[in-house]
Design a protein around this motif. Structure first.
Motif: not given
Lengths: 113, 286
Positions: B195-198, B227-231
């Motif tokens: 459900a998360s974008r990042l 599609d998950l962005q990861i930092l």
């Protein structure tokens, strides 16, 4: 245990519909829950028995219809079946697929009198 | 079959409606029949979370009207959400309005920590509740939390399960995972990562001291959500914070430019109405 919140939503919707249509008792509620939805079915059944008390659904039975996980694999460009959100595509073994069904949480039908 | 309500009664026998039904249900000239005790099926086909979705749409309109970016921060307890928010608020508060809603079962400790960082914060205590919902967030939205072009962070209850289902009206969910937790959490709690974008991988300053395989964690997270962005960052040491702050700034600019587009469209529509409505007025204004 957000299943309690879900059941409050179910009872609320069921009560509104039943009253609007001029009935006074709910005998049965059919839910459609996707196999990959974020719901624990035992917890949902337990919560339903607690939340239905003192409502027009106090004696209502709960029927849960499980809908299968379905997805579209971008690599294979075709529909596939998935059992978990972390399953690989059964055809190519990749994870580039998008869920097309199996996360539903719907009130399908009521039996009232 | 009763043509008025479709109740399935076919015999014209003497029967009567219950009081509730009589109020809005007439059979002119025909026999009245009783279906108070006859079971009947009603098709609903309604999402269980329909009501929450309505409240979330209301919140989203409030945010859109002000060009606000709203982020729903979700994680386990102890992932470092509040420390991250304090550092984030201090870094961004001079550039645009920053506001925080904190959700916890008890105490106003988080909101106090965030207010000490110099930004408005409102605490929602959920009591026994395990997640925030759109209705509760809507009630918490006083004027101190709504500001043109601002960024509102909603710090959800520490819980990787329940908050996944509840749309609060946010632009995106940001899931925070710290390296002191298990690297397989994306597989154990897949709905939240889906459900998360990042995803923010926090506390990376502790990596030398823990058995946490970052690459494996990233692989697991992308299995669940390609599609998950990861930092990767450490709110405590400041390492990696710049990329996160840039991500927030980009989101804020994006919301604001969409807001400007909507305002310009409204303005163009109003001008068009004025021109079509009467040349006299148009001449005096231009």
């Amino acid at each position: 245990m957000h299943e309690f919140s879900l059941c409050e939503g179910i009872i609320d919707a069921v009560t509104t519909q039943t009253r609007q249509q001029g009935f006074s008792r709910v005998r049965r509620v059919w839910l459609e829950i996707g196999a990959l939805a974020n719901v624990e079915l035992d917890a949902l059944r337990f919560a339903f028995e607690v939340v239905r008390d003192n409502t027009i659904a106090a004696t209502a039975e709960l029927d849960i219809i499980t809908l299968p996980g379905r997805a579209w694999c971008l690599n294979c460009a075709q529909a596939i079946a998935v059992g978990e959100l972390y399953d690989p595509c059964p055809l190519c073994g990749g994870y580039q697929w998008r869920l097309t069904g199996g996360n539903e949480m719907r009130i399908k039908e009521l039996e009232v009198e | 079959m009763c043509a008025t309500c479709g109740c399935g009664e076919s015999e014209p026998v003497a029967h009567s409606h219950s009081q509730a039904q009589d109020a809005n249900h007439h059979h002119p000239g025909g026999p009245v029949h009783d279906h108070a005790h006859e079971p009947r099926r009603i098709s609903l086909e309604q999402d269980i979370l329909a009501k929450n979705a309505e409240f979330a749409a209301g919140n989203r309109r409030l945010f859109a009207d002000r060009g606000m970016l709203v982020l729903n921060l979700v994680s386990s307890p102890g992932s470092g959400k509040t420390t991250l928010l304090v550092q984030t608020a201090q870094a961004l508060r001079d550039a645009f309005p920053v506001m925080v809603i904190g959700g916890d079962q008890q105490t106003a400790r988080d909101a106090e920590r965030i207010r000490a960082a110099g930004v408005p914060a409102v605490q929602i205590n959920t009591g026994k509740g395990c997640h925030l919902d759109a209705h509760g967030v809507g009630h918490a939205l006083d004027q101190s939390l709504l500001a043109e072009g601002g960024v509102l962070f909603i710090e959800n209850v520490g819980n990787l399960v329940c908050p996944a289902d509840f749309d609060l009206g946010e632009a995106a969910k940001v899931v925070i995972l710290s390296v002191t937790e298990g690297e397989d959490k994306p597989l154990k709690y897949p709905n939240m990562f889906a459900a998360s974008r990042l995803m923010l991988l926090n506390k990376i300053d502790l990596l030398p001291h823990v058995d946490f395989d970052v690459d494996r964690c990233v692989d697991y997270a992308r299995r669940v959500n390609p599609d998950l962005q990861i930092l990767r960052l450490s709110a405590r040491s400041g390492e990696g914070m710049a990329a996160w702050l840039d991500w927030v700034r980009a989101g804020q600019r994006n919301e604001l430019s969409q807001h400007i587009d909507r305002l310009e469209a409204d303005l163009a529509a109003a001008r068009a109405r004025l021109i079509h409505g009467g040349g006299e007025i148009r001449r005096t204004i231009i």
